[in-house]
Design a protein around this motif. Structure first.
Motif, PDB file in Angstrom:
ATOM      1  N   LEU A 146       0.772  -1.294  -0.118  1.00  0.00           N
ATOM      2  CA  LEU A 146      -0.029   0.139  -0.036  1.00  0.00           C
ATOM      3  C   LEU A 146       0.881   1.342   0.067  1.00  0.00           C
ATOM      4  CD1 LEU A 146      -2.857   1.356   0.002  1.00  0.00           C
ATOM      5  CD2 LEU A 146      -2.684   0.984   2.526  1.00  0.00           C
ATOM      6  N   ILE A 147       1.956   1.214   0.680  1.00  0.00           N
ATOM      7  CA  ILE A 147       2.941   2.262   0.765  1.00  0.00           C
ATOM      8  C   ILE A 147       3.387   2.635  -0.418  1.00  0.00           C
ATOM      9  CG2 ILE A 147       5.097   3.198   1.789  1.00  0.00           C
ATOM     10  CD1 ILE A 147       4.225   1.804   4.551  1.00  0.00           C
ATOM     11  N   ALA A 148       4.058   1.647  -0.997  1.00  0.00           N
ATOM     12  CA  ALA A 148       4.817   1.707  -2.558  1.00  0.00           C
ATOM     13  C   ALA A 148       3.666   2.143  -3.482  1.00  0.00           C
ATOM     14  CB  ALA A 148       5.235   0.390  -2.903  1.00  0.00           C
ATOM     15  N   ARG A 149       2.347   1.624  -3.699  1.00  0.00           N
ATOM     16  CA  ARG A 149       1.270   2.051  -4.259  1.00  0.00           C
ATOM     17  C   ARG A 149       1.122   3.580  -4.135  1.00  0.00           C
ATOM     18  NH1 ARG A 149      -3.929   3.258  -3.188  1.00  0.00           N
ATOM     19  NH2 ARG A 149      -5.198   3.237  -5.090  1.00  0.00           N
ATOM     20  N   SER A 205     -13.400   5.523  -5.590  1.00  0.00           N
ATOM     21  CA  SER A 205     -13.101   4.098  -6.406  1.00  0.00           C
ATOM     22  C   SER A 205     -13.176   2.994  -5.693  1.00  0.00           C
ATOM     23  CB  SER A 205     -11.787   4.415  -6.958  1.00  0.00           C
ATOM     24  OG  SER A 205     -10.792   4.132  -5.903  1.00  0.00           O
ATOM     25  N   GLY A 206     -13.728   3.063  -4.348  1.00  0.00           N
ATOM     26  CA  GLY A 206     -14.067   1.853  -3.617  1.00  0.00           C
ATOM     27  C   GLY A 206     -12.511   1.205  -3.061  1.00  0.00           C
ATOM     28  N   VAL A 207     -11.602   1.628  -3.272  1.00  0.00           N
ATOM     29  CA  VAL A 207     -10.187   1.135  -2.781  1.00  0.00           C
ATOM     30  C   VAL A 207     -10.214   0.828  -1.160  1.00  0.00           C
ATOM     31  CG1 VAL A 207      -7.754   1.280  -2.562  1.00  0.00           C
ATOM     32  CG2 VAL A 207      -8.960   1.738  -4.681  1.00  0.00           C
ATOM     33  N   LEU A 208     -10.854   1.889  -0.491  1.00  0.00           N
ATOM     34  CA  LEU A 208     -10.987   1.773   1.010  1.00  0.00           C
ATOM     35  C   LEU A 208     -11.785   0.766   1.384  1.00  0.00           C
ATOM     36  CD1 LEU A 208     -10.792   5.456   2.108  1.00  0.00           C
ATOM     37  CD2 LEU A 208      -8.937   4.059   1.858  1.00  0.00           C
ATOM     38  N   ASP A 209     -12.871   0.414   0.559  1.00  0.00           N
ATOM     39  CA  ASP A 209     -13.764  -0.742   0.945  1.00  0.00           C
ATOM     40  C   ASP A 209     -13.219  -2.115   0.840  1.00  0.00           C
ATOM     41  OD1 ASP A 209     -16.228   0.716   1.609  1.00  0.00           O
ATOM     42  OD2 ASP A 209     -16.219   1.508  -0.432  1.00  0.00           O
ATOM     43  N   GLN A 210     -12.395  -2.234  -0.285  1.00  0.00           N
ATOM     44  CA  GLN A 210     -11.575  -3.412  -0.576  1.00  0.00           C
ATOM     45  C   GLN A 210     -10.582  -3.770   0.580  1.00  0.00           C
ATOM     46  OE1 GLN A 210     -10.097  -3.430  -4.490  1.00  0.00           O
ATOM     47  NE2 GLN A 210     -11.842  -2.430  -5.504  1.00  0.00           N
ATOM     48  N   LEU A 211      -9.894  -2.539   0.980  1.00  0.00           N
ATOM     49  CA  LEU A 211      -9.053  -2.695   1.997  1.00  0.00           C
ATOM     50  C   LEU A 211      -9.655  -3.331   3.257  1.00  0.00           C
ATOM     51  CD1 LEU A 211      -6.661   0.346   1.489  1.00  0.00           C
ATOM     52  CD2 LEU A 211      -6.102  -2.264   0.846  1.00  0.00           C
ATOM     53  N   ALA A 212     -10.749  -2.765   3.512  1.00  0.00           N
ATOM     54  CA  ALA A 212     -11.738  -2.964   4.724  1.00  0.00           C
ATOM     55  C   ALA A 212     -12.146  -4.574   4.767  1.00  0.00           C
ATOM     56  CB  ALA A 212     -12.815  -2.145   4.910  1.00  0.00           C
ATOM     57  N   LEU A 213     -12.501  -4.807   3.526  1.00  0.00           N
ATOM     58  CA  LEU A 213     -12.881  -6.352   3.381  1.00  0.00           C
ATOM     59  C   LEU A 213     -11.913  -7.276   3.504  1.00  0.00           C
ATOM     60  CD1 LEU A 213     -15.494  -5.854   0.184  1.00  0.00           C
ATOM     61  CD2 LEU A 213     -15.905  -6.394   2.801  1.00  0.00           C
ATOM     62  N   ARG A 214     -10.518  -6.876   3.288  1.00  0.00           N
ATOM     63  CA  ARG A 214      -9.373  -7.703   3.308  1.00  0.00           C
ATOM     64  C   ARG A 214      -8.922  -7.550   4.939  1.00  0.00           C
ATOM     65  NH1 ARG A 214      -5.622  -5.944  -1.765  1.00  0.00           N
ATOM     66  NH2 ARG A 214      -7.327  -6.876  -3.336  1.00  0.00           N
ATOM     67  N   GLY A 215      -9.612  -6.980   5.749  1.00  0.00           N
ATOM     68  CA  GLY A 215      -9.352  -7.042   7.266  1.00  0.00           C
ATOM     69  C   GLY A 215      -8.329  -6.053   7.698  1.00  0.00           C
ATOM     70  N   LEU A 216      -8.274  -5.103   6.951  1.00  0.00           N
ATOM     71  CA  LEU A 216      -7.093  -4.070   7.508  1.00  0.00           C
ATOM     72  C   LEU A 216      -7.864  -2.930   7.898  1.00  0.00           C
ATOM     73  CD1 LEU A 216      -4.710  -3.280   4.153  1.00  0.00           C
ATOM     74  CD2 LEU A 216      -4.375  -4.423   6.354  1.00  0.00           C
ATOM     75  N   SER A 217      -7.628  -2.698   9.112  1.00  0.00           N
ATOM     76  CA  SER A 217      -8.304  -1.554   9.880  1.00  0.00           C
ATOM     77  C   SER A 217      -7.917   0.088   9.117  1.00  0.00           C
ATOM     78  CB  SER A 217      -7.736  -1.585  11.263  1.00  0.00           C
ATOM     79  OG  SER A 217      -6.600  -1.157  11.636  1.00  0.00           O
ATOM     80  N   MET A 218      -8.787   0.852   9.449  1.00  0.00           N
ATOM     81  CA  MET A 218      -8.733   2.015   8.940  1.00  0.00           C
ATOM     82  C   MET A 218      -7.566   2.739   9.378  1.00  0.00           C
ATOM     83  SD  MET A 218     -10.372   2.404   5.990  1.00  0.00           S
ATOM     84  CE  MET A 218     -10.212   0.594   5.699  1.00  0.00           C
ATOM     85  N   ALA A 248      -0.404   3.971   7.038  1.00  0.00           N
ATOM     86  CA  ALA A 248       0.496   3.678   5.699  1.00  0.00           C
ATOM     87  C   ALA A 248       0.524   4.697   4.996  1.00  0.00           C
ATOM     88  CB  ALA A 248      -0.087   2.373   5.145  1.00  0.00           C
ATOM     89  N   LYS A 249      -0.719   5.322   4.767  1.00  0.00           N
ATOM     90  CA  LYS A 249      -0.882   6.530   3.859  1.00  0.00           C
ATOM     91  C   LYS A 249       0.016   7.788   4.458  1.00  0.00           C
ATOM     92  CE  LYS A 249      -5.227   5.883   1.537  1.00  0.00           C
ATOM     93  NZ  LYS A 249      -4.561   6.093   0.172  1.00  0.00           N
ATOM     94  N   ILE A 250       0.137   7.870   5.737  1.00  0.00           N
ATOM     95  CA  ILE A 250       1.118   9.159   6.265  1.00  0.00           C
ATOM     96  C   ILE A 250       2.538   8.673   5.774  1.00  0.00           C
ATOM     97  CG2 ILE A 250       1.979   9.712   8.344  1.00  0.00           C
ATOM     98  CD1 ILE A 250      -0.890   9.410   9.526  1.00  0.00           C
ATOM     99  N   VAL A 251       2.940   7.515   6.004  1.00  0.00           N
ATOM    100  CA  VAL A 251       4.234   6.934   5.388  1.00  0.00           C
ATOM    101  C   VAL A 251       4.424   7.350   4.110  1.00  0.00           C
ATOM    102  CG1 VAL A 251       6.074   5.125   5.302  1.00  0.00           C
ATOM    103  CG2 VAL A 251       4.605   5.505   7.329  1.00  0.00           C
TER     104      VAL A 251
END
Length: 211
Positions: A4-7, A73-86, A92-95
């Motif tokens: 996620l950081i690299a992306r 785009s729904g990327v956050l929804d997909q990350l949540a479905l994968r079990g990542l906490s917000m 990760a976005k801060i880094v």
């Protein structure tokens, strides 16, 4: 998380947002001497503060792209479905935002210091302050982006939210240029406080925006 950081770093450079922010930063430092006149002694005395103010304004430019596109785009929804906490996504976005914004800004500050006629000692103090303060600035930018995403005129609202909260960074960052270790320690404390709290604020805002 590393993916996620690299992306996000890759998107930041591909979208041109970082380049625009750095161009804005350098443009402010180039235009400032035209406003105060060709007094080199005055420019050298206030140049460090100018760099800090320009850095703060430049940090506002990428705010709209930090959370909004992924929310839409729904990327956050997909990350949540994968079990990542917000909060972890926000961390990760801060880094990623700091990696894309902080080091390039420190390099641009070398150019700005040359334009403003700063000596090596002042440049060293500026770079140390930016190294300590830009992580807090990145955390504040991500939290602000999460809070204003979805609002009408989000860019303008982001300025109203972020600039007052960034005042302590500006005060202690500029204060550290006088060689006061007290200001450096306070700058570090403010930056750490923002880094500790921003992921939870941004995470809660993103979760609310997804519901």
């Amino acid at each position: 998380m590393l993916t996620l950081i690299a992306r996000d770093v890759r998107i930041a450079w591909a979208s041109g947002g970082i380049v625009n922010a750095l161009a804005f930063f350098l443009l402010v430092t180039i235009l400032f001497p035209f406003a105060v006149g060709p007094d080199t002694a005055l420019l050298a005395r206030i140049g460090g503060g100018v760099i800090w103010a320009a850095a703060l304004l430049a940090a506002l430019m990428p705010v709209e792209r930090l959370i909004g596109p992924d929310m839409d785009s729904g990327v956050l929804d997909q990350l949540a479905l994968r079990g990542l906490s917000m909060p972890s996504v926000a961390a990760a976005k801060i880094v990623a935002h700091w990696l894309g914004f902080g080091p390039p800004l420190m390099l641009a500050a070398v150019v700005a210091a040359g334009l403003l006629g700063l000596d090596a000692a002042t440049l060293g103090a500026v770079e140390l302050g930016l190294l300590i303060g830009t992580p807090g600035l990145a955390a504040l930018a991500v939290a602000t982006a999460a809070l204003v995403t979805g609002l009408r005129g989000a860019g303008s609202v982001a300025g109203l939210v972020m600039l007052p909260l960034a005042v302590p960074l500006l005060i202690f960052g500029a204060g550290s240029l006088d060689g006061g270790m007290g200001a450096v320690k306070l700058l570090g404390a403010v930056s750490l406080l923002l880094l500790a709290g921003a992921p939870f604020v941004a995470g809660a805002a993103m979760r609310a925006g997804m519901e």
